[in-house]
Structure formats: structure tokens, C-alpha cells
Design an enzyme around this catalytic site. Structure first.
Site, mmCIF file in Angstrom:
data_model
loop_
_atom_site.group_PDB
_atom_site.id
_atom_site.type_symbol
_atom_site.label_atom_id
_atom_site.label_comp_id
_atom_site.label_asym_id
_atom_site.label_seq_id
_atom_site.Cartn_x
_atom_site.Cartn_y
_atom_site.Cartn_z
ATOM 1 N N LYS A 82 81.410 48.777 43.048
ATOM 2 C CA LYS A 82 82.863 48.957 43.129
ATOM 3 C C LYS A 82 83.557 48.969 41.763
ATOM 4 O O LYS A 82 84.566 49.646 41.595
ATOM 5 C CB LYS A 82 83.481 47.845 43.984
ATOM 6 C CG LYS A 82 83.202 47.973 45.462
ATOM 7 C CD LYS A 82 83.939 46.878 46.219
ATOM 8 C CE LYS A 82 83.834 47.095 47.709
ATOM 9 N NZ LYS A 82 84.754 46.238 48.465
ATOM 10 N N ASN A 103 86.891 51.265 46.343
ATOM 11 C CA ASN A 103 86.035 51.288 47.539
ATOM 12 C C ASN A 103 86.060 52.649 48.233
ATOM 13 O O ASN A 103 85.323 52.873 49.190
ATOM 14 C CB ASN A 103 86.416 50.172 48.522
ATOM 15 C CG ASN A 103 87.623 50.532 49.350
ATOM 16 O OD1 ASN A 103 88.504 51.250 48.884
ATOM 17 N ND2 ASN A 103 87.683 50.039 50.572
ATOM 18 N N ASP A 118 90.954 48.109 50.518
ATOM 19 C CA ASP A 118 90.620 46.810 51.133
ATOM 20 C C ASP A 118 91.867 45.958 51.380
ATOM 21 O O ASP A 118 92.067 45.434 52.474
ATOM 22 C CB ASP A 118 89.663 46.022 50.226
ATOM 23 C CG ASP A 118 88.238 46.556 50.289
ATOM 24 O OD1 ASP A 118 87.851 47.119 51.328
ATOM 25 O OD2 ASP A 118 87.513 46.402 49.290
ATOM 26 N N GLY A 146 86.464 38.801 43.676
ATOM 27 C CA GLY A 146 86.915 40.195 43.744
ATOM 28 C C GLY A 146 87.727 40.488 44.998
ATOM 29 O O GLY A 146 88.757 41.159 44.950
ATOM 30 N N ALA A 147 87.287 39.961 46.130
ATOM 31 C CA ALA A 147 87.999 40.205 47.382
ATOM 32 C C ALA A 147 89.397 39.598 47.316
ATOM 33 O O ALA A 147 90.377 40.197 47.766
ATOM 34 C CB ALA A 147 87.209 39.608 48.550
ATOM 35 N N GLY A 260 87.910 38.990 60.402
ATOM 36 C CA GLY A 260 87.779 40.025 59.380
ATOM 37 C C GLY A 260 87.461 41.411 59.913
ATOM 38 O O GLY A 260 87.439 42.384 59.149
HETATM 39 P P1 ATR Z 1 83.720 38.440 46.110
HETATM 40 O O1 ATR Z 1 83.757 39.618 45.188
HETATM 41 O O2 ATR Z 1 83.068 38.726 47.441
HETATM 42 O O3 ATR Z 1 85.062 37.810 46.286
HETATM 43 P P2 ATR Z 1 82.842 36.535 44.135
HETATM 44 O O4 ATR Z 1 83.601 37.247 43.101
HETATM 45 O O5 ATR Z 1 81.476 36.057 43.825
HETATM 46 O O6 ATR Z 1 82.698 37.391 45.457
HETATM 47 O O7 ATR Z 1 83.741 35.270 44.619
HETATM 48 C C1 ATR Z 1 83.292 34.353 45.554
HETATM 49 C C2 ATR Z 1 84.404 33.357 45.886
HETATM 50 O O8 ATR Z 1 83.876 32.440 46.861
HETATM 51 C C3 ATR Z 1 84.843 32.483 44.723
HETATM 52 O O9 ATR Z 1 86.186 32.109 44.879
HETATM 53 C C4 ATR Z 1 83.917 31.261 44.870
HETATM 54 O O10 ATR Z 1 84.402 30.088 44.279
HETATM 55 P P3 ATR Z 1 84.095 29.771 42.711
HETATM 56 O O11 ATR Z 1 84.981 30.682 41.931
HETATM 57 O O12 ATR Z 1 84.429 28.350 42.547
HETATM 58 O O13 ATR Z 1 82.625 30.065 42.517
HETATM 59 C C5 ATR Z 1 83.938 31.107 46.351
HETATM 60 N N1 ATR Z 1 82.809 30.338 46.855
HETATM 61 C C6 ATR Z 1 81.523 30.761 47.002
HETATM 62 N N2 ATR Z 1 80.764 29.764 47.502
HETATM 63 C C7 ATR Z 1 81.584 28.694 47.686
HETATM 64 C C8 ATR Z 1 81.420 27.379 48.208
HETATM 65 N N3 ATR Z 1 80.215 26.945 48.635
HETATM 66 N N4 ATR Z 1 82.499 26.556 48.259
HETATM 67 C C9 ATR Z 1 83.706 26.984 47.840
HETATM 68 N N5 ATR Z 1 83.938 28.218 47.342
HETATM 69 C C10 ATR Z 1 82.897 29.067 47.274
#
Ligand code: ATR
Length: 293
Positions: A82, A103, A118, A146-147, A260
């Protein structure tokens, strides 16, 4: 050589005039987009097919050149391409520029234009399925990846009253707030053990944008149940499972829930409308995905 699944597909209608659409990603075989988009194309009797291509990162540039060479009319782009695909396109819509991710690609007579549907898809689904008035809503978003960026941009564009981003890693929430400050004011909150440091009474809508609770780790929730209130709309961008642990918890205390699935359907519906100029048959698309889940 990969095996070709022995499924009966009606390809008798494909002619030399049939146009092609596709989704690209790595991995891609789990994608429900082909089922959903072909159901829409069939329902609108558009002479086109939509397929899926497994494209590795090192092949992305060749893939976009192939799109130009073959005159593929439109593509959806999913993880991990993306962001990287942006520099290969001729033009970026405002949504894609601000979110920093594409996307959907529209092939406009040889000009490849990148969009991000999105956030817009999410907002359309939330409004339609819950009837929420976003302008008077105080929203708490969990996650700052990112989301989250795409959703924050779309929610601010709707003029929501207050947007707070709660994240385990506070700096990432601050980073989104700084990037999007031109579109409205964003507060940040620390998320610790599923509890954000903001009073639940000050929140009307909770949105999970993290992957916490996604298949296969379905029993975990990003939010502590005791923090939720029955007056809230609780929304999750995860659609596998349709009812995440967060939504189960919310339903148990009597809150309105929103899954979702709608975001997935509407991001596809907006892409379909950009490609074909026709109104997307949203119900047909939703049914096609539901049947496949
Ligand atoms: P995406 O592009 O799908 O949003 P990403 O950029 O990897 O994926 O972001 C994942 C999000 O989920 C982040 O906000 C992450 O929190 P951190 O910034 O603290 O890593 C959150 N996340 C993933 N696993 C988590 C968990 N076990 N508990 C709380 N937050 C989580």
C-alpha cells in the site's frame, strides 16, 4: 507448479472485449475481494472480471508496468504494497496523499491514479449501520498504525466533535496527531492493559483499529470490558471473526456494536464506483462476503 482448484466457474461469457480488474498482495489467496467484486460486476452486467495476483515486493514495479501494458482497468492493493506502490503511480488523490497509502488504483486512459477508500468506506459503513451523527460524536480510537491513520483522516473530514487516539506506544499516537492536525484537533491517550486514560463518560464511539482479537487469537480484546459503557457505539475494523471479543463484551453490556465487515464491503464499493462510474450493489457485495466467511 501451483494446482488449479477444480471449481466450476462460468467463464463462457469472457470475450476479447472483457475488461480486467484485480487485487494484488503478498499473501493474497485469503482475499475475499474477487468474490465480492465479481458478484458486483455480474449484478450490474458489466463485461469485466476481477481476479487476484500474488505479487512479491520485488515484483511490484513490474506489476504496475504490466498493469499499464495490459490496460488493466483497476486494481486494489493490499499488504504489503500500500505504501510502496505510491511512487509508481502518475497521480495521487488527496486521500492517498494524506493517509500515505493507496488501496485502489484507477487506470484513467493510461494514467494510473491512486486512491485510499478505506477511511471513507469505514465512515460510510458506520453511519449507515449505526445511524450515528458523527458531528456530535466524541470518538476514541484504539491503535495508531496505518489503519488508524486512514480512519482518523476520514473521521476528521466528517467533522467529528472530538477524536482521541489511544495507543500502547504513545509516540505513535502523537505522530498521527501531528500529521493530521490540519484536519482537526486530535487528543492522545495512553492505553495500558486495555484501559485508556480518558473517562468513559466522555466517549460516544469506540473504534478498534488494531489487529487484537483477529483470527486465530479470537479470545483477546484490546479493551478492558469494565471500561465500556452501554451508551457507547463499539466498533471493530476486524471482520474475521465478525463478532470479536470486544464486540461480544460490548453486546453483553447493551452497547450498540458495529463489525468490520461493512468497512471491507464499502472500501470495495467505493473502488467499484471509481472504476465503473456506477452505483455499487452494496447488498450483493455484502452477501457474497458473508457467504464466504
Ligand atoms: P496496521 O497498518 O494494520 O494498522 P500497524 O501499523 O502494525 O498495523 O499497527 C498496529 C496497531 O495495533 C498499533 O497501534 C499497535 O500498537 P503499538 O503501536 O503500541 O505497537 C497495535 N497493537 C498490536 N498489538 C497490540 C497489542 N497486543 N496490544 C495493544 N495494541 C496492539
Amino acid at each position: 507448479m501451483g494446482k488449479i482448484a477444480s471449481m466450476s466457474i462460468d467463464n463462457g461469457r469472457i470475450t476479447s472485449a472483457t475488461q480486467l480488474y484485480a487485487v494484488i498482495g503478498d499473501p493474497i489467496r485469503h482475499s475475499k475481494s474477487p468474490l465480492m467484486q465479481n458478484a458486483a460486476l455480474n449484478s450490474c452486467q458489466i463485461d469485466a472480471v476481477y481476479t487476484a495476483f500474488h505479487v512479491k515486493p520485488e515484483q511490484l514495479q513490474a506489476c504496475v508496468e504490466g498493469m499499464r501494458a495490459l490496460g488493466i482497468q483497476g486494481m486494489n492493493v493490499t499488504i504489503p504494497h500500500k505504501e510502496q506502490v505510491m511512487k509508481l503511480l502518475d497521480e495521487l488523490d488527496h486521500s492517498a496523499q494524506v493517509i500515505g497509502a493507496v488501496n485502489t488504483i484507477v487506470n484513467d486512459n493510461g494514467r494510473l491514479i491512486g486512491y485510499n477508500t478505506d477511511g471513507m468506506g469505514y465512515v460510510r459503513s458506520l453511519k449507515e449501520e449505526t445511524g450515528v451523527d458523527l458531528q456530535s460524536s466524541r470518538i476514541l480510537m484504539i491503535g495508531a498504525g496505518g489503519a488508524a491513520r486512514g480512519l482518523a483522516y476520514a473521521l476528521l473530514n466528517e467533522g467529528c466533535e472530538q477524536l482521541t487516539i489511544a495507543n500502547r506506544t504513545l509516540e505513535r499516537a502523537h505522530a498521527i496527531a501531528a500529521e493530521l492536525q490540519a484536519f482537526g484537533s486530535i487528543q492522545v491517550a495512553q492505553l495500558e492493559d486495555g484501559r485508556p486514560d480518558i473517562l468513559p463518560e466522555e466517549v460516544d464511539v469506540v473504534i478498534n483499529t488494531t489487529s487484537v482479537g483477529m483470527h486465530p487469537a479470537v479470545e483477546i480484546s484490546p479493551m478492558d470490558k469494565s471500561w465500556l459503557r452501554s451508551s457507547m457505539i463499539v466498533s471493530d475494523i476486524i471482520y474475521n471473526p465478525l463478532m470479536t471479543q470486544l464486540l461480544h463484551d460490548a453486546e453483553e453490556i447493551g452497547a450498540v456494536t458495529h463489525s468490520g465487515l461493512g468497512m471491507f464491503v464499502y472500501q470495495g464499493a467505493i473502488a467499484f464506483e471509481l472504476w465503473t462510474g456506477q452505483q455499487a450493489p452494496v447488498h450483493v457485495m455484502r452477501e457474497a462476503v458473508l457467504q464466504a466467511l
